[in-house]
Design an enzyme around this catalytic site. Structure first.
Site, mmCIF file in Angstrom:
data_model
loop_
_atom_site.group_PDB
_atom_site.id
_atom_site.type_symbol
_atom_site.label_atom_id
_atom_site.label_comp_id
_atom_site.label_asym_id
_atom_site.label_seq_id
_atom_site.Cartn_x
_atom_site.Cartn_y
_atom_site.Cartn_z
ATOM 1 N N HIS A 1 30.107 4.487 -21.559
ATOM 2 C CA HIS A 1 30.944 5.500 -20.923
ATOM 3 C C HIS A 1 31.465 5.014 -19.579
ATOM 4 C CE1 HIS A 1 29.877 8.340 -24.051
ATOM 5 N NE2 HIS A 1 28.641 7.872 -23.947
ATOM 6 N N GLU B 1 15.339 2.899 -9.314
ATOM 7 C CA GLU B 1 14.518 2.375 -8.222
ATOM 8 C C GLU B 1 14.723 0.857 -8.083
ATOM 9 O OE1 GLU B 1 13.143 3.495 -5.772
ATOM 10 O OE2 GLU B 1 11.624 2.073 -5.131
ATOM 11 N N CYS C 1 -6.623 2.504 9.080
ATOM 12 C CA CYS C 1 -7.313 2.366 10.363
ATOM 13 C C CYS C 1 -7.546 0.909 10.733
ATOM 14 C CB CYS C 1 -8.670 3.047 10.288
ATOM 15 S SG CYS C 1 -8.577 4.760 9.811
ATOM 16 N N LYS D 1 13.162 3.654 8.586
ATOM 17 C CA LYS D 1 12.048 3.946 7.685
ATOM 18 C C LYS D 1 12.008 5.437 7.377
ATOM 19 C CE LYS D 1 8.361 3.068 5.287
ATOM 20 N NZ LYS D 1 8.629 2.555 3.927
ATOM 21 N N ASN E 1 -13.307 2.704 8.590
ATOM 22 C CA ASN E 1 -12.021 2.633 7.898
ATOM 23 C C ASN E 1 -12.322 2.866 6.424
ATOM 24 O OD1 ASN E 1 -9.541 1.938 6.776
ATOM 25 N ND2 ASN E 1 -9.856 -0.265 7.071
ATOM 26 N N GLY E 2 -11.539 3.730 5.771
ATOM 27 C CA GLY E 2 -11.759 3.988 4.349
ATOM 28 C C GLY E 2 -11.878 5.487 4.093
ATOM 29 N N LYS F 1 16.171 -0.959 -4.668
ATOM 30 C CA LYS F 1 15.436 -2.017 -3.946
ATOM 31 C C LYS F 1 16.353 -3.206 -3.660
ATOM 32 C CE LYS F 1 12.691 -0.318 -2.699
ATOM 33 N NZ LYS F 1 12.155 0.997 -2.958
ATOM 34 N N TRP G 1 -5.827 6.112 11.369
ATOM 35 C CA TRP G 1 -4.719 6.604 10.532
ATOM 36 C C TRP G 1 -5.356 7.737 9.747
ATOM 37 C CZ3 TRP G 1 0.364 6.111 9.149
ATOM 38 C CH2 TRP G 1 0.729 6.447 7.855
ATOM 39 N N ARG H 1 -0.797 -1.780 11.769
ATOM 40 C CA ARG H 1 -1.393 -1.069 10.628
ATOM 41 C C ARG H 1 -1.055 0.424 10.645
ATOM 42 N NH1 ARG H 1 -5.737 -4.124 8.505
ATOM 43 N NH2 ARG H 1 -6.878 -2.275 7.845
ATOM 44 N N GLU I 1 18.971 -2.250 -0.934
ATOM 45 C CA GLU I 1 18.405 -2.082 0.401
ATOM 46 C C GLU I 1 18.172 -3.399 1.116
ATOM 47 O OE1 GLU I 1 14.823 0.314 -0.577
ATOM 48 O OE2 GLU I 1 15.292 1.271 1.331
HETATM 49 C C1 AGP Z 1 13.204 3.456 -0.141
HETATM 50 O O1 AGP Z 1 12.932 2.129 -0.215
HETATM 51 C C2 AGP Z 1 13.598 4.027 1.124
HETATM 52 N N1 AGP Z 1 13.506 3.275 2.236
HETATM 53 C C3 AGP Z 1 14.039 5.453 1.154
HETATM 54 O O2 AGP Z 1 14.829 5.718 0.050
HETATM 55 C C4 AGP Z 1 12.903 6.486 1.246
HETATM 56 O O3 AGP Z 1 12.206 6.522 0.049
HETATM 57 C C5 AGP Z 1 13.506 7.855 1.578
HETATM 58 O O4 AGP Z 1 14.154 7.779 2.812
HETATM 59 C C6 AGP Z 1 12.487 8.951 1.588
HETATM 60 O O5 AGP Z 1 11.537 8.754 2.581
HETATM 61 P P1 AGP Z 1 10.207 9.617 2.604
HETATM 62 O O6 AGP Z 1 9.479 9.300 1.356
HETATM 63 O O7 AGP Z 1 9.504 9.199 3.840
HETATM 64 O O8 AGP Z 1 10.635 11.062 2.624
#
Ligand code: AGP
Length: 609
Positions: free
Chosen positions: A505, A482, A2, A604, A100-101, A486, A74, A27, A489
């Site tokens: 392998h 992961e 928020c 996103k 907020n919180g 990162k 939020w 935010r 991406e």
């Molecule tokens: C990770 O850095 C991503 N941008 C992507 O893999 C993301 O985690 C994935 O699209 C899932 O999104 P969600 O958690 O909103 O479902």
């Protein structure tokens, strides 16, 4: 998360508040509102949706007043709606608050207040604050807020105005941000300085458990017992864009640094050091239902899928329930075996990823109960599931997921421990050790974030290499995948995550002096095997960065560089390992130059299949 704004001074407040809220849009929010105090009382206007909707509602009749508060919400308790939007008022309409919180004990407080005759209009925890202050109000607003704040558990930045004291705004905070802007004959307050930077750069940052009484001419700070607190004003040098990012160059770096707070928020009300049990009210499963579960299917994409990999290890280890994990886009094409003893766990930051939601429906239709782990209240995943466990990470703005990942891990750990508690699969003593270790996790995350020079130095050396290979074993295979995701991406470099046992392998063929391998060596059972894998990489002239526990001095003899992290329980280690890997990706990308927060070709939230 928020956003809060407040103004008191000579000018008409409404436009100042709306402009301030616009600066806090980054935010994230689902509704907005303002409250202006004038000779007729407090004029509250609010609406669900973006600020445009609020501006339309204000268009034909702008509320007047030289004192006002505003809010972007939020959602954390109660779906996004006009009723749940802030500001909220007490029964008399003479007190109005924005917040907020998360007020953790709001249910208990609400029950008390309802029994005293208070009437509630919303589903929010915030409205409890309005009625609580009302219950203590006796002509001294500051004292009533101090008493209410002492009753409230959790986190809050609470701002309140009262018709009977039209010359002041009262604010209190604990764990949620609140900054006061000092003007001439006028003062401001907000969740962060971005909201009022064009009016003043002179600010006061209120500490936890501080109460502020803000008038046109000054600010008085006290603790929650009424003792005056002295605090020096500071001058902010940031530009407006920098202020939105809390002084960080990118949202991604800001969000990486927010992880200790996000982890704490996600634990709050579920795990506490003085309680010998875990509480997960949102899960909406009876003890009998939990005992009946004979299979869990986790459904997720991308980073959330990596969280499910670690979750599988934790749940299988602590609860002995078989867990299948599925990349959501694959799930429905394999016709999974599901019945009414199956539990589906859906993991999604946004709660709107279409493949994940389609997977949820598939498993639900086949008879499973569904629990969603999501960061967004009222999202599709939340609405369509039987139970919801929120990650209280706050909005994640950078496309590359960071704090959402570690808070998803936190919820999965809580589920594993909760199920183990209900099914009696671990001893009380082991349960106590794990609860303590989980409780300590945010503080260990802080330790990593206090000094990561070794990560920056590694990124400076390897950003121009040809590629990254991440290898690990056991639960940290999730970390390897992961870490590689990162890097891909945000720096567009070739990176792969592999189970270290698979190196021979295939992937080992890639090793040469331009390829760097990141080896996660925090697992005790497979430690020697990892050393063997590192040796194999070194024998082929590859460079190695080890992620190791503090105190592991021997690892220096094997790896070219070591990034140390504090020790924790093995099943919780992915939450700490993630942090240097996120930082590595960030600084590699920073050196290479792409747009870190919004990488090319990515959205996103992926709302198409
Ligand atoms: C990770 O850095 C991503 N941008 C992507 O893999 C993301 O985690 C994935 O699209 C899932 O999104 P969600 O958690 O909103 O479902």
């Amino acid at each position: 998360m928020c956003g809060i704004v407040g103004y008191i001074g000579e000018q008409e407040a409404c436009q100042i508040l709306v402009d301030g809220l616009k600066k806090l849009e980054y935010r994230g929010y689902d509704s907005a509102g303002v409250a202006l105090l004038n000779e007729n009382g407090i004029d509250v206007r609010k609406s669900v949706g973006k600020l445009k909707a609020l501006e339309c509602a204000l268009e034909n009749c702008v509320p007047r007043g030289h004192l006002g508060i505003g809010h972007t919400r939020w959602a954390t308790h109660g779906r996004p709606s006009d009723e749940n939007a802030h500001p909220h008022s007490d029964c008399t309409g003479k007190l109005t608050v924005v917040h907020n919180g998360i007020i953790e004990n709001y249910m208990a407080l609400k029950e008390r207040l309802v029994s005293e005759g208070h009437e509630f209009k919303s589903e929010t925890d915030t409205e409890v604050a309005a009625h609580l202050v009302e219950s203590y109000y006796n002509g001294d607003l500051a004292e009533a807020v101090r008493k209410a704040a002492r009753d409230m558990e959790g986190s809050f930045a609470l701002v309140i105005i009262a018709t009977d004291e039209p010359d002041k705004i009262v604010a209190a905070r604990r764990h949620s941000p609140l900054v006061i802007g000092l003007g001439k004959g006028e003062n401001y307050l907000a969740s962060d300085v971005a909201a009022f930077l064009k009016h003043t750069r002179k600010v006061l940052f209120a500490d936890d458990d501080t109460l502020a009484v803000i008038t046109r001419d000054g600010v008085t700070l006290t603790d929650l017992n009424g003792n005056v607190v002295e605090k020096a004003a500071q001058t902010i040098e940031w530009d407006a864009a920098m202020a939105e990012r809390g002084g960080y160059e990118h949202f991604m770096l800001k969000e990486i640094h927010e992880q200790p707070r996000a982890l704490r928020e996600t634990m709050r009300g579920r795990l506490a050091p003085d309680k010998d049990f875990i509480e997960l009210p949102g899960i909406n499963l009876t003890e009998d239902e939990i005992k009946k579960i004979d299979r869990i299917i986790m459904i997720a994409c991308g980073t959330a899928y990596h969280a499910s990999m670690a979750g599988k290890y934790a749940i299988e280890q602590l609860c002995r329930i078989p867990v299948e994990i599925d990349v959501a886009s694959e799930l429905r094409y394999r016709d999974p075996i599901v019945d009414d003893r199956t539990l589906g766990i859906v993991i999604s930051q946004s709660g709107e990823t279409l493949d994940t939601v389609v997977g949820l429906r598939e498993v639900k239709e086949k008879g499973a109960k569904i629990v969603a782990i999501t960061n967004v209240v009222g999202s599709m995943a939340a609405r369509e599931s039987d139970g919801v466990l929120y990650t209280y990470a706050g909005p994640e703005i950078a496309v590359a997921s960071t704090k959402a990942y570690t808070t998803q891990l936190m919820v999965l750990y809580l589920i594993a421990m909760y199920f183990a508690q209900v099914r009696g699969t671990i001893s009380p003593q082991r349960a106590a050790e794990l609860r303590q270790a989980l409780w300590d996790l945010p503080q260990l995350a802080e330790v990593i974030l206090n000094d990561y020079q070794s990560v920056i130095a590694a990124a400076d050396r390897y950003y121009c290499f040809n590629g990254f290979l991440y290898m690990a074993r056991g639960i940290n295979l999730a970390s390897a995948l992961e870490g590689a995701l990162k890097i891909k991406e945000i720096s567009y470099m070739h990176a792969e995550g592999y189970a270290a046992g698979e190196m021979k392998h295939g992937p080992i063929a890639m090793i040469d002096p331009t390829f760097v391998t990141v080896a996660v060596t925090v697992q005790s059972k497979t430690y020697d095997k990892m050393l063997g894998n590192i040796r194999e990489v070194k024998a082929r002239a590859g460079e190695v960065i080890a992620i190791a526990y503090n105190g592991d001095t021997g690892i220096k003899d094997y790896a070219d560089r070591v990034i140390y992290i504090p020790q924790t329980e093995e099943i919780f280690s992915p939450a700490l390992v993630a942090i240097p890997l996120q930082l590595m990706a960030y600084f590699v990308a920073h050196n290479r130059g792409p747009a870190i927060d919004q990488p090319r070709n990515l959205a996103k939230t992926v709302t198409v299949e």
